[in-house]
Design a protein around this motif. Structure first.
Motif, PDB file in Angstrom:
ATOM      1  N   LEU A   5      -1.678  72.670 -66.561  1.00  0.00           N
ATOM      2  CA  LEU A   5      -0.310  72.552 -66.066  1.00  0.00           C
ATOM      3  C   LEU A   5       0.309  71.247 -66.548  1.00  0.00           C
ATOM      4  O   LEU A   5      -0.405  70.290 -66.883  1.00  0.00           O
ATOM      5  N   SER A   6       1.636  71.197 -66.560  1.00  0.00           N
ATOM      6  CA  SER A   6       2.339  69.936 -66.753  1.00  0.00           C
ATOM      7  C   SER A   6       2.268  69.151 -65.445  1.00  0.00           C
ATOM      8  O   SER A   6       1.944  69.708 -64.383  1.00  0.00           O
ATOM      9  N   LEU A   7       2.581  67.858 -65.489  1.00  0.00           N
ATOM     10  CA  LEU A   7       2.537  67.062 -64.262  1.00  0.00           C
ATOM     11  C   LEU A   7       3.508  67.593 -63.206  1.00  0.00           C
ATOM     12  O   LEU A   7       3.125  67.723 -62.031  1.00  0.00           O
ATOM     13  N   PRO A   8       4.761  67.935 -63.547  1.00  0.00           N
ATOM     14  CA  PRO A   8       5.638  68.496 -62.511  1.00  0.00           C
ATOM     15  C   PRO A   8       5.061  69.760 -61.871  1.00  0.00           C
ATOM     16  O   PRO A   8       5.163  69.954 -60.652  1.00  0.00           O
ATOM     17  N   GLN A   9       4.447  70.615 -62.668  1.00  0.00           N
ATOM     18  CA  GLN A   9       3.848  71.833 -62.117  1.00  0.00           C
ATOM     19  C   GLN A   9       2.649  71.516 -61.234  1.00  0.00           C
ATOM     20  O   GLN A   9       2.494  72.090 -60.155  1.00  0.00           O
ATOM     21  N   ALA A  10       1.806  70.608 -61.691  1.00  0.00           N
ATOM     22  CA  ALA A  10       0.620  70.249 -60.917  1.00  0.00           C
ATOM     23  C   ALA A  10       1.007  69.564 -59.615  1.00  0.00           C
ATOM     24  O   ALA A  10       0.400  69.817 -58.563  1.00  0.00           O
ATOM     25  N   TRP A  11       2.011  68.694 -59.695  1.00  0.00           N
ATOM     26  CA  TRP A  11       2.404  67.956 -58.493  1.00  0.00           C
ATOM     27  C   TRP A  11       3.014  68.878 -57.446  1.00  0.00           C
ATOM     28  O   TRP A  11       2.865  68.648 -56.236  1.00  0.00           O
ATOM     29  N   ALA A  12       3.684  69.939 -57.884  1.00  0.00           N
ATOM     30  CA  ALA A  12       4.254  70.896 -56.929  1.00  0.00           C
ATOM     31  C   ALA A  12       3.178  71.493 -56.036  1.00  0.00           C
ATOM     32  O   ALA A  12       3.424  71.795 -54.854  1.00  0.00           O
ATOM     33  N   LEU A  13       1.971  71.663 -56.560  1.00  0.00           N
ATOM     34  CA  LEU A  13       0.878  72.244 -55.779  1.00  0.00           C
ATOM     35  C   LEU A  13       0.477  71.378 -54.593  1.00  0.00           C
ATOM     36  O   LEU A  13      -0.097  71.881 -53.617  1.00  0.00           O
ATOM     37  N   ILE A  14       0.757  70.083 -54.657  1.00  0.00           N
ATOM     38  CA  ILE A  14       0.335  69.178 -53.589  1.00  0.00           C
ATOM     39  C   ILE A  14       1.510  68.519 -52.868  1.00  0.00           C
ATOM     40  O   ILE A  14       1.299  67.677 -52.002  1.00  0.00           O
ATOM     41  N   SER A  15       2.722  68.925 -53.205  1.00  0.00           N
ATOM     42  CA  SER A  15       3.878  68.303 -52.570  1.00  0.00           C
ATOM     43  C   SER A  15       4.928  69.320 -52.146  1.00  0.00           C
ATOM     44  O   SER A  15       5.022  69.676 -50.978  1.00  0.00           O
ATOM     45  N   SER A  16       5.718  69.823 -53.081  1.00  0.00           N
ATOM     46  CA  SER A  16       6.818  70.711 -52.689  1.00  0.00           C
ATOM     47  C   SER A  16       6.332  72.047 -52.145  1.00  0.00           C
ATOM     48  O   SER A  16       6.883  72.564 -51.166  1.00  0.00           O
ATOM     49  N   ALA A  17       5.292  72.633 -52.758  1.00  0.00           N
ATOM     50  CA  ALA A  17       4.817  73.945 -52.301  1.00  0.00           C
ATOM     51  C   ALA A  17       4.196  73.891 -50.903  1.00  0.00           C
ATOM     52  O   ALA A  17       4.536  74.726 -50.045  1.00  0.00           O
ATOM     53  N   PRO A  18       3.288  72.950 -50.619  1.00  0.00           N
ATOM     54  CA  PRO A  18       2.774  72.899 -49.245  1.00  0.00           C
ATOM     55  C   PRO A  18       3.850  72.572 -48.214  1.00  0.00           C
ATOM     56  O   PRO A  18       3.799  73.068 -47.085  1.00  0.00           O
ATOM     57  N   ALA A  19       4.838  71.744 -48.600  1.00  0.00           N
ATOM     58  CA  ALA A  19       5.932  71.461 -47.673  1.00  0.00           C
ATOM     59  C   ALA A  19       6.684  72.748 -47.341  1.00  0.00           C
ATOM     60  O   ALA A  19       7.004  73.026 -46.178  1.00  0.00           O
ATOM     61  N   LYS A  20       6.955  73.547 -48.369  1.00  0.00           N
ATOM     62  CA  LYS A  20       7.655  74.814 -48.152  1.00  0.00           C
ATOM     63  C   LYS A  20       6.822  75.766 -47.304  1.00  0.00           C
ATOM     64  O   LYS A  20       7.338  76.427 -46.396  1.00  0.00           O
ATOM     65  N   ALA A  21       5.526  75.853 -47.580  1.00  0.00           N
ATOM     66  CA  ALA A  21       4.654  76.747 -46.818  1.00  0.00           C
ATOM     67  C   ALA A  21       4.633  76.372 -45.340  1.00  0.00           C
ATOM     68  O   ALA A  21       4.554  77.246 -44.467  1.00  0.00           O
ATOM     69  N   ALA A  22       4.716  75.080 -45.056  1.00  0.00           N
ATOM     70  CA  ALA A  22       4.689  74.598 -43.676  1.00  0.00           C
ATOM     71  C   ALA A  22       6.065  74.594 -43.021  1.00  0.00           C
ATOM     72  O   ALA A  22       6.199  74.214 -41.853  1.00  0.00           O
ATOM     73  N   GLY A  23       7.086  74.992 -43.774  1.00  0.00           N
ATOM     74  CA  GLY A  23       8.432  75.021 -43.235  1.00  0.00           C
ATOM     75  C   GLY A  23       9.100  73.661 -43.159  1.00  0.00           C
ATOM     76  O   GLY A  23      10.082  73.475 -42.422  1.00  0.00           O
ATOM     77  N   LEU A  24       8.600  72.706 -43.934  1.00  0.00           N
ATOM     78  CA  LEU A  24       9.149  71.346 -43.930  1.00  0.00           C
ATOM     79  C   LEU A  24      10.139  71.212 -45.090  1.00  0.00           C
ATOM     80  O   LEU A  24       9.776  70.812 -46.193  1.00  0.00           O
ATOM     81  N   THR A  25      11.383  71.519 -44.841  1.00  0.00           N
ATOM     82  CA  THR A  25      12.389  71.559 -45.905  1.00  0.00           C
ATOM     83  C   THR A  25      12.969  70.190 -46.241  1.00  0.00           C
ATOM     84  O   THR A  25      13.774  70.081 -47.163  1.00  0.00           O
ATOM     85  N   ASP A  26      12.552  69.161 -45.526  1.00  0.00           N
ATOM     86  CA  ASP A  26      13.136  67.832 -45.728  1.00  0.00           C
ATOM     87  C   ASP A  26      12.325  66.966 -46.689  1.00  0.00           C
ATOM     88  O   ASP A  26      12.697  65.817 -46.946  1.00  0.00           O
ATOM     89  N   ARG A  27      11.243  67.481 -47.249  1.00  0.00           N
ATOM     90  CA  ARG A  27      10.353  66.640 -48.061  1.00  0.00           C
ATOM     91  C   ARG A  27       9.733  67.452 -49.193  1.00  0.00           C
ATOM     92  O   ARG A  27       9.950  68.644 -49.320  1.00  0.00           O
ATOM     93  N   GLY A  28       8.946  66.765 -50.035  1.00  0.00           N
ATOM     94  CA  GLY A  28       8.246  67.433 -51.121  1.00  0.00           C
ATOM     95  C   GLY A  28       8.915  67.285 -52.466  1.00  0.00           C
ATOM     96  O   GLY A  28       8.316  67.588 -53.496  1.00  0.00           O
ATOM     97  N   GLU A  29      10.162  66.802 -52.503  1.00  0.00           N
ATOM     98  CA  GLU A  29      10.885  66.595 -53.747  1.00  0.00           C
ATOM     99  C   GLU A  29      11.694  65.307 -53.642  1.00  0.00           C
ATOM    100  O   GLU A  29      12.072  64.882 -52.548  1.00  0.00           O
ATOM    101  N   ILE A  30      11.958  64.702 -54.781  1.00  0.00           N
ATOM    102  CA  ILE A  30      12.825  63.524 -54.834  1.00  0.00           C
ATOM    103  C   ILE A  30      14.234  64.010 -55.132  1.00  0.00           C
ATOM    104  O   ILE A  30      14.530  64.497 -56.225  1.00  0.00           O
ATOM    105  N   ALA A  31      15.106  63.902 -54.135  1.00  0.00           N
ATOM    106  CA  ALA A  31      16.492  64.346 -54.266  1.00  0.00           C
ATOM    107  C   ALA A  31      17.330  63.626 -53.215  1.00  0.00           C
ATOM    108  O   ALA A  31      16.806  63.170 -52.185  1.00  0.00           O
ATOM    109  N   ASP A  32      18.615  63.527 -53.463  1.00  0.00           N
ATOM    110  CA  ASP A  32      19.519  62.876 -52.504  1.00  0.00           C
ATOM    111  C   ASP A  32      19.397  63.526 -51.135  1.00  0.00           C
ATOM    112  O   ASP A  32      19.420  64.759 -51.001  1.00  0.00           O
TER     113      ASP A  32
END
Length: 395
Positions: free
Chosen positions: A317-344
């Motif tokens: 995987l690329s780093l963005p793809q690999a990092w999604a597995l441990i950040s944005s995807a688990p946040a989404k699975a847990a229903g935590l929509t406020d975290r997991g990505e760097i955005a305003d």
């Protein structure tokens, strides 16, 4: 809350990595690419990666702090505080402690489950990582059902997993049986009698699972099934609203889960070690085939960070793809929509990582909800106005 300014990091923004600055205020990412605000503390992130904090859906490494040796117990609050330090030092900014409540006494018995939940609720404001309770209910633990239903209705459970380790073939293996007997503190004879009593209620288990899943769904608590052995087993759980498949034990089951749009969790130690310690599914193969959406620390807190870089190094995987597995995807699975990505406007859970040595990423700084909670290089912290290259250039 003190404002922070991160300057010059190679920042993960969606699917891209770009050098930029991050302004943090009131616990969230206030701006991307701006100059430093007056009075902010600055972190020089030059030559570092700026990444979203790691979200760990399933980790039970804290059990080693509770019972570092069989029969040797330590206070739950001491174990939690030490586990929090370990999680933060490894970049885990949101941690779900996976507490097993089993039909067994001892480490995974009722008393420890209650103590851990009470301690998490008491200590949560003092812990650096956002600490949550993942109850791993052994499905044959029928006597616990009413109490767990009460916890769900009271909002005390953040994730609920359905486990079934009442595997007679497994228990009969000498090594596994010895570990279980040792963990319970029972004699061999008493353990066998307990297993016999528990098995006598096998017919009651499916209805108990259905009742727990129904209440969890009504309470908005995400649910997981553990060690799904077949597509049919996964389908049965999905019909109950259990949409996270945790450690499916074969590719056929993982494919069925993926086809239905379920989240699929594997253990990050599996990736780091190159295979499962149980001899089951190889996680890196599942990832390469698109059959894994989340990696969890499982039993080893450093594993998520290491696994992401291992996947990149191995060309999976690329780093963005690999990092999604441990950040944005688990946040989404847990229903935590406020975290997991760097955005305003997102919660400011961020890491600065030195990736100069392949396969050995080093955490330099950890920020949780805008607060700097871990720093290994104090020289990088200085008044932001003095360090902003954009401000200097403009002058």
């Amino acid at each position: 809350m003190t404002e922070l300014f991160i300057d010059g990091g190679r920042t993960l923004l969606g699917r891209d990595i770009a050098e930029t600055s991050l302004q943090i205020a009131d616990g969230v990412i206030a701006d991307i690419g701006s100059d430093a605000p007056h009075g902010a503390l600055g972190l020089d992130a030059s030559d570092l990666l700026a990444l979203p904090g790691i979200v760990d859906l399933h980790g039970d490494a804290f059990e080693r702090q509770l019972m570092p040796r069989p029969g040797v117990d330590f206070p739950v609050d001491v174990a939690l505080i030490d586990s929090d330090r370990q999680a933060i030092a490894n970049g885990i900014t949101t941690v779900f402690h996976g507490a097993t409540w089993s039909w067994e006494p001892g480490l995974r018995g009722a008393e420890n489950a209650r103590k851990l939940l009470d301690a998490i609720e008491t200590l949560r404001p003092k812990l650096a990582s956002d600490t949550r309770f993942h109850l791993r209910q052994e499905t044959f633990n029928l006597e616990a059902e009413d109490e767990i239903l009460g916890w769900l209705k009271a909002g005390r459970i953040d994730l609920l997993a359905f486990n079934d380790h009442m595997d007679i073939a497994g228990i009969s293996r000498p090594a596994k049986r010895a570990r279980m007997v040792e963990r319970t503190g029972l004699t061999s004879e008493a353990f066998d009698q307990l297993v016999e009593r528990v098995l006598s209620r096998t017919d009651e288990v499916p209805a108990s699972i259905a009742r727990l899943a129904k209440v969890a769904n009504a309470a908005g608590v995400p649910t997981l099934s553990h060690d799904d052995a077949s597509p049919a087993m996964r389908d049965d759980f999905r019909k109950l609203g259990v949409n996270i498949a945790e450690f499916p034990i074969n590719e056929e089951t993982a494919k069925a889960a993926a086809a239905a749009g379920d989240f699929i969790v594997f253990g990050a130690p599996n990736v780091v070690r190159g295979g499962s310690h149980t001899g089951w599914t190889k996680a890196s193969d599942m990832i390469a085939k698109g059959l894994c959406s989340v990696l969890a620390s499982d039993y080893y807190y450093p594993a998520q960070l290491l696994a992401a870089f291992r996947l990149v190094q191995d060309g999976i995987l690329s780093l963005p793809q690999a990092w999604a597995l441990i950040s944005s995807a688990p946040a989404k699975a847990a229903g935590l929509t406020d975290r997991g990505e760097i955005a305003d406007g997102r919660r400011a859970d961020l890491l600065l990582v030195d990736d100069s040595i392949a396969l050995r990423p080093r955490i330099v700084a950890v920020i949780v909800q805008g607060k700097l909670v871990h720093l290994t290089d104090a020289a990088r912290l200085q008044p932001a106005r003095a360090m902003s290259r954009k401000a200097i250039a403009a002058a």
